[in-house]
Design a protein around this motif. Structure first.
Motif, PDB file in Angstrom:
ATOM      1  N   SER A  18       0.833  -1.200   0.000  1.00 28.07           N
ATOM      2  CA  SER A  18       0.000   0.000   0.000  1.00 28.07           C
ATOM      3  C   SER A  18       0.869   1.251   0.000  1.00 28.07           C
ATOM      4  N   PRO A  44      -1.710  -3.470   2.734  1.00 28.10           N
ATOM      5  CA  PRO A  44      -3.086  -3.107   3.075  1.00 28.10           C
ATOM      6  C   PRO A  44      -3.725  -4.045   4.095  1.00 28.10           C
ATOM      7  N   GLU A  45      -3.269  -5.295   4.148  1.00 24.43           N
ATOM      8  CA  GLU A  45      -3.913  -6.263   5.034  1.00 24.43           C
ATOM      9  C   GLU A  45      -3.265  -6.399   6.406  1.00 24.43           C
ATOM     10  N   ASP A  58      -1.266  -4.371   9.854  1.00 23.44           N
ATOM     11  CA  ASP A  58      -0.922  -3.138  10.560  1.00 23.44           C
ATOM     12  C   ASP A  58       0.597  -3.004  10.610  1.00 23.44           C
ATOM     13  N   ARG A  88      -5.116  -6.889  -5.935  1.00 24.12           N
ATOM     14  CA  ARG A  88      -5.063  -6.904  -4.467  1.00 24.12           C
ATOM     15  C   ARG A  88      -6.068  -5.954  -3.840  1.00 24.12           C
ATOM     16  N   LYS A  89      -6.547  -4.973  -4.595  1.00 22.24           N
ATOM     17  CA  LYS A  89      -7.461  -3.987  -4.023  1.00 22.24           C
ATOM     18  C   LYS A  89      -8.684  -4.681  -3.429  1.00 22.24           C
ATOM     19  N   GLY A  90      -8.806  -4.603  -2.123  1.00 24.35           N
ATOM     20  CA  GLY A  90      -9.929  -5.197  -1.418  1.00 24.35           C
ATOM     21  C   GLY A  90      -9.841  -6.705  -1.204  1.00 24.35           C
ATOM     22  N   ASP A  92      -9.039  -7.500   2.573  1.00 19.16           N
ATOM     23  CA  ASP A  92      -9.683  -6.706   3.634  1.00 19.16           C
ATOM     24  C   ASP A  92     -10.217  -7.582   4.754  1.00 19.16           C
ATOM     25  N   PHE A  93     -10.608  -8.803   4.438  1.00 17.86           N
ATOM     26  CA  PHE A  93     -11.140  -9.692   5.475  1.00 17.86           C
ATOM     27  C   PHE A  93     -10.083 -10.061   6.512  1.00 17.86           C
ATOM     28  N   LYS A  96      -7.925  -7.865   7.887  1.00 17.11           N
ATOM     29  CA  LYS A  96      -7.642  -6.731   8.776  1.00 17.11           C
ATOM     30  C   LYS A  96      -8.230  -7.011  10.152  1.00 17.11           C
ATOM     31  N   ASP A 150      -9.865  -5.292  12.258  1.00 14.58           N
ATOM     32  CA  ASP A 150     -11.227  -4.820  12.505  1.00 14.58           C
ATOM     33  C   ASP A 150     -12.280  -5.622  11.731  1.00 14.58           C
ATOM     34  N   GLN A 151     -11.834  -6.512  10.831  1.00 17.57           N
ATOM     35  CA  GLN A 151     -12.746  -7.360  10.060  1.00 17.57           C
ATOM     36  C   GLN A 151     -12.850  -8.769  10.618  1.00 17.57           C
TER      37      GLN A 151
END
Length: 155
Positions: free
Chosen positions: A37, A54-55, A57, A143-145, A148-149, A151, A153-154
Motif C-alpha cells: 500500500s 493493506p492487510e 498493521d 489486491r485492491k480489497g 480486507d477480510f 484486517k 477490525d474485520q
C-alpha cells in the motif's frame, strides 16, 4: 535424517520487457498498484526501505541487497520467527516483449514453523506474480480489497 533447509521458488512469464518489469518491482509508486500500500522509497542497493501492506498493521523494513538494472533484485526481510530471509528476484528476457520472473526466498528449518512459512509464502509469491502480471499487462490491481477480510477490525 538431516534437517534440510526449506526454500521457495516460483516463476511466471509476464508479457512485458524486462525494464518495465524491473521498474514495477523497485518503484514503490508502481508496487502500490499490485503489492504494497505504501513504500518509503525505491529499492536501491544497500538501502533499507519500509513497506506497508493493506492487510497488515504496521510497516516492515526491507534491506536491499544486490540490485542489477533490469536483471536481478535481492533483499532481506524478517520471517515470522525473526529469522532474516533472503528474497531473490531474477528477470530473464524472452524475446523483446516477455520476461520470466523467478522468485526464490530462503531459508527456514524443516520443522512445523518452517512448513507453515513454506505454505504461506509460496502462496504469497504466486499471488505477487499474478498481481504483477495483471497490473503490467492489463492495468488491473487484483489486491485492491482482496485481503480486507484479514484486517483486525474485520476479524
Amino acid at each position: 535424517m538431516t534437517n534440510q533447509k526449506l526454500h521457495i521458488q516460483t516463476a511466471l512469464q509476464i508479457l512485458k520487457p524486462a525494464h518495465e518489469v524491473f521498474q514495477a518491482i523497485v518503484d514503490p509508486a508502481k508496487m502500490s498498484n499490485y503489492f504494497i500500500s505504501e513504500g518509503s522509497g525505491p529499492m536501491e542497493e544497500g538501502k533499507t526501505v519500509t513497506w506497508k501492506f493493506p492487510e497488515f498493521d504496521g510497516s516492515f523494513p526491507v534491506r536491499a541487497g544486490k540490485v542489477e538494472q533490469d536483471k536481478y533484485i535481492s533483499y532481506y526481510w524478517d520471517g515470522t520467527d525473526g529469522t532474516e530471509l533472503l528474497v531473490e528476484i531474477t528477470l530473464t528476457p524472452k524475446g523483446e516483449n516477455a520476461t520470466v520472473v523467478t522468485i526464490t526466498e530462503k531459508e527456514m528449518d524443516n520443522n512445523e514453523e518452517g512448513l507453515a512459512w513454506l505454505m504461506g509464502n509460496t502462496a504469497g509469491w504466486a499471488n505477487f506474480l499474478a498481481c504483477l502480471k495483471a497490473y503490467l499487462e492489463h492495468g488491473i490491481n487484483l489486491r485492491k480489497g482482496a485481503f480486507d477480510f484479514m484486517k483486525p477490525d474485520q476479524l
